[in-house]
Design a protein around this motif. Sequence first.
Motif, mmCIF file in Angstrom:
data_model
loop_
_atom_site.group_PDB
_atom_site.id
_atom_site.type_symbol
_atom_site.label_atom_id
_atom_site.label_comp_id
_atom_site.label_asym_id
_atom_site.label_seq_id
_atom_site.Cartn_x
_atom_site.Cartn_y
_atom_site.Cartn_z
ATOM 1 N N MET A 162 45.837 -30.700 35.277
ATOM 2 C CA MET A 162 44.674 -31.724 35.841
ATOM 3 C C MET A 162 43.300 -30.986 35.881
ATOM 4 S SD MET A 162 44.265 -34.585 37.248
ATOM 5 C CE MET A 162 43.768 -35.375 38.647
ATOM 6 N N PRO A 163 43.403 -29.662 36.371
ATOM 7 C CA PRO A 163 42.010 -29.071 36.506
ATOM 8 C C PRO A 163 41.356 -28.812 35.161
ATOM 9 C CG PRO A 163 43.627 -27.753 37.659
ATOM 10 C CD PRO A 163 44.542 -28.856 36.892
ATOM 11 N N ILE A 216 41.344 -31.044 32.737
ATOM 12 C CA ILE A 216 40.661 -32.324 32.480
ATOM 13 C C ILE A 216 39.241 -32.378 33.406
ATOM 14 C CG2 ILE A 216 40.803 -34.830 32.867
ATOM 15 C CD1 ILE A 216 43.821 -34.351 32.480
ATOM 16 N N ALA A 217 39.223 -31.893 34.863
ATOM 17 C CA ALA A 217 38.207 -31.897 35.530
ATOM 18 C C ALA A 217 37.088 -31.141 34.820
ATOM 19 C CB ALA A 217 38.691 -31.240 36.880
ATOM 20 N N VAL A 218 37.470 -29.866 34.400
ATOM 21 C CA VAL A 218 36.379 -28.862 33.674
ATOM 22 C C VAL A 218 35.854 -29.765 32.614
ATOM 23 C CG1 VAL A 218 36.361 -26.778 32.494
ATOM 24 C CG2 VAL A 218 37.602 -27.052 34.586
ATOM 25 N N ILE A 250 35.589 -32.756 31.568
ATOM 26 C CA ILE A 250 34.768 -34.023 32.105
ATOM 27 C C ILE A 250 33.547 -33.399 32.751
ATOM 28 C CG2 ILE A 250 34.392 -35.569 34.055
ATOM 29 C CD1 ILE A 250 37.429 -36.317 33.283
ATOM 30 N N ALA A 251 33.547 -32.184 33.468
ATOM 31 C CA ALA A 251 32.155 -31.683 34.219
ATOM 32 C C ALA A 251 31.291 -31.156 33.068
ATOM 33 C CB ALA A 251 32.617 -30.479 35.121
#
Length: 61
Positions: free
Chosen positions: A1-2, A4-6, A8-9
């Motif tokens: 999950m982290p 994917i956030a990185v 996307i950012a």
Amino acid sequence: MPFIAVVIAALVIGFEQAIQWKYGPMGIIAFVLLTVGIKAKNTTAGGIGALILVLLLAQSG
């Protein structure tokens, strides 16, 4: 999950840099207004941001 956030950012930052490079500070202002309008569900801010982006796209094309 982290991860994917990185990713996307990183994509968002890259998109912002591309807009600033091509359309200057006004492009960033429009992008921020559009983003804030979408996140806050504020149609006025989102509409103004979208309108500015459309005008910048029409001007450069």
